[in-house]
Design a protein around this motif. Sequence first.
Motif, PDB file in Angstrom:
ATOM      1  N   VAL A  75     -74.488  -4.955  60.954  1.00 66.83           N
ATOM      2  CA  VAL A  75     -75.421  -5.952  61.489  1.00 66.83           C
ATOM      3  C   VAL A  75     -75.065  -7.337  60.949  1.00 66.83           C
ATOM      4  N   ARG A  76     -75.169  -8.338  61.813  1.00 65.70           N
ATOM      5  CA  ARG A  76     -74.931  -9.726  61.448  1.00 65.70           C
ATOM      6  C   ARG A  76     -76.172 -10.547  61.792  1.00 65.70           C
ATOM      7  N   ILE A  77     -76.783 -11.122  60.777  1.00 66.60           N
ATOM      8  CA  ILE A  77     -77.985 -11.940  60.953  1.00 66.60           C
ATOM      9  C   ILE A  77     -77.622 -13.375  60.647  1.00 66.60           C
ATOM     10  N   GLY A  78     -77.903 -14.284  61.582  1.00 63.24           N
ATOM     11  CA  GLY A  78     -77.497 -15.675  61.441  1.00 63.24           C
ATOM     12  C   GLY A  78     -78.349 -16.450  60.446  1.00 63.24           C
ATOM     13  N   ASN A  79     -78.220 -17.753  60.502  1.00 57.27           N
ATOM     14  CA  ASN A  79     -78.950 -18.642  59.607  1.00 57.27           C
ATOM     15  C   ASN A  79     -80.389 -18.851  60.088  1.00 57.27           C
ATOM     16  N   HIS A  80     -81.314 -18.887  59.139  1.00 68.05           N
ATOM     17  CA  HIS A  80     -82.714 -19.237  59.395  1.00 68.05           C
ATOM     18  C   HIS A  80     -83.375 -18.299  60.413  1.00 68.05           C
ATOM     19  N   CYS A  81     -83.063 -17.016  60.304  1.00 71.85           N
ATOM     20  CA  CYS A  81     -83.691 -15.987  61.142  1.00 71.85           C
ATOM     21  C   CYS A  81     -84.869 -15.352  60.404  1.00 71.85           C
ATOM     22  N   ILE A  82     -85.712 -14.661  61.156  1.00 74.49           N
ATOM     23  CA  ILE A  82     -86.816 -13.901  60.570  1.00 74.49           C
ATOM     24  C   ILE A  82     -86.723 -12.461  61.037  1.00 74.49           C
ATOM     25  N   VAL A  83     -86.619 -11.535  60.072  1.00 74.04           N
ATOM     26  CA  VAL A  83     -86.709 -10.108  60.356  1.00 74.04           C
ATOM     27  C   VAL A  83     -88.026  -9.663  59.725  1.00 74.04           C
ATOM     28  N   ASN A  84     -89.021  -9.440  60.564  1.00 74.35           N
ATOM     29  CA  ASN A  84     -90.385  -9.289  60.062  1.00 74.35           C
ATOM     30  C   ASN A  84     -90.705  -7.862  59.621  1.00 74.35           C
ATOM     31  N   THR A  85     -91.914  -7.672  59.143  1.00 72.69           N
ATOM     32  CA  THR A  85     -92.348  -6.449  58.480  1.00 72.69           C
ATOM     33  C   THR A  85     -92.069  -5.187  59.308  1.00 72.69           C
ATOM     34  N   SER A  86     -91.448  -4.195  58.659  1.00 71.72           N
ATOM     35  CA  SER A  86     -91.219  -2.855  59.233  1.00 71.72           C
ATOM     36  C   SER A  86     -90.399  -2.870  60.511  1.00 71.72           C
ATOM     37  N   CYS A  87     -89.452  -3.797  60.627  1.00 74.13           N
ATOM     38  CA  CYS A  87     -88.510  -3.781  61.744  1.00 74.13           C
ATOM     39  C   CYS A  87     -87.412  -2.755  61.489  1.00 74.13           C
ATOM     40  N   SER A  88     -86.845  -2.241  62.570  1.00 72.83           N
ATOM     41  CA  SER A  88     -85.683  -1.369  62.484  1.00 72.83           C
ATOM     42  C   SER A  88     -84.568  -1.978  63.325  1.00 72.83           C
ATOM     43  N   ILE A  89     -83.449  -2.279  62.677  1.00 68.44           N
ATOM     44  CA  ILE A  89     -82.306  -2.865  63.370  1.00 68.44           C
ATOM     45  C   ILE A  89     -81.121  -1.923  63.169  1.00 68.44           C
ATOM     46  N   ASP A  90     -80.682  -1.290  64.244  1.00 69.68           N
ATOM     47  CA  ASP A  90     -79.636  -0.285  64.121  1.00 69.68           C
ATOM     48  C   ASP A  90     -78.255  -0.948  64.026  1.00 69.68           C
ATOM     49  N   HIS A  91     -77.250  -0.121  63.945  1.00 68.60           N
ATOM     50  CA  HIS A  91     -75.882  -0.582  63.663  1.00 68.60           C
ATOM     51  C   HIS A  91     -75.369  -1.643  64.644  1.00 68.60           C
ATOM     52  N   ASP A  92     -74.576  -2.548  64.119  1.00 65.43           N
ATOM     53  CA  ASP A  92     -73.782  -3.508  64.910  1.00 65.43           C
ATOM     54  C   ASP A  92     -74.599  -4.459  65.779  1.00 65.43           C
ATOM     55  N   CYS A  93     -75.841  -4.694  65.418  1.00 68.74           N
ATOM     56  CA  CYS A  93     -76.627  -5.714  66.121  1.00 68.74           C
ATOM     57  C   CYS A  93     -76.248  -7.107  65.630  1.00 68.74           C
ATOM     58  N   ARG A  94     -76.562  -8.106  66.450  1.00 71.20           N
ATOM     59  CA  ARG A  94     -76.314  -9.489  66.066  1.00 71.20           C
ATOM     60  C   ARG A  94     -77.519 -10.342  66.409  1.00 71.20           C
ATOM     61  N   LEU A  95     -78.023 -11.034  65.392  1.00 68.51           N
ATOM     62  CA  LEU A  95     -79.113 -11.988  65.581  1.00 68.51           C
ATOM     63  C   LEU A  95     -78.543 -13.380  65.351  1.00 68.51           C
ATOM     64  N   ASP A  96     -78.559 -14.201  66.384  1.00 67.38           N
ATOM     65  CA  ASP A  96     -78.024 -15.552  66.243  1.00 67.38           C
ATOM     66  C   ASP A  96     -79.025 -16.456  65.514  1.00 67.38           C
ATOM     67  N   ASP A  97     -78.557 -17.632  65.113  1.00 69.23           N
ATOM     68  CA  ASP A  97     -79.356 -18.566  64.318  1.00 69.23           C
ATOM     69  C   ASP A  97     -80.732 -18.812  64.939  1.00 69.23           C
ATOM     70  N   TYR A  98     -81.739 -18.881  64.071  1.00 69.34           N
ATOM     71  CA  TYR A  98     -83.119 -19.231  64.439  1.00 69.34           C
ATOM     72  C   TYR A  98     -83.781 -18.222  65.383  1.00 69.34           C
TER      73      TYR A  98
END
Length: 214
Positions: A118-141
């Motif tokens: 998983v790749r999480i960008g700059n200034h992101c929010i992953v909030n309470t009890s989230c599930s992010i499986d393999h190889d996801c990408r969250l771009d900035d903000y």
Amino acid sequence: MRKVSVFGAGGHAKVVIDILQKSKEYEICNLFAKNPGFTEFLGFPVYDQDHLENFEIDFAIVAIGDNWIRSKVVNMILQTKPKLNFISAIYPSAIIANDVVIGAGSTVMPGCVIGPGVRIGNHCIVNTSCSIDHDCRLDDYSSIAPGSTLGGGVKVGKFSAISLGAKIIHGMSIGEHSVIGAGSTLVKSIESFKVAFGSPCKIIRSREQGESYI
């Protein structure tokens, strides 16, 4: 310990402050907000962010829930303090795979599970009890609200928001500045600047840059 300034004095800031207080690496020294109207928040002094030039700041985090407003505050800070370092706030109980990359200024809250690749960008929010499986990408903000689930290989574009309890099946792509409504199940990719919700999720309307989604 590194002394940190927190930008924001609302609900999201409460959670970020709690995370930092549990850290052995950082010490909160003050808070900043836009025309706050009060001088203290959770026992910390609060100052007007329009007067940053009067303060020495080495480390900071912007604790504002709205993606677009958060980006504006980051840009404002960098105009005054171009060499300032943004930290990430990661709750100790979060389960994070060894190779996950989390960008500067991002927040990972209690109960989150983040899989390999998983790749999480700059200034992101992953909030309470989230599930992010393999190889996801969250771009900035971008932001993922409490209880949301992302299957493997999901891409979330810049400034997009996944709302409470939404489920995104594997391989889906969400464009920039889009919003997926609470409780939705996304089974088809969504382009940029859209609001979509339902189960299955459907596009309801277009969305303007910076439009409130809360």
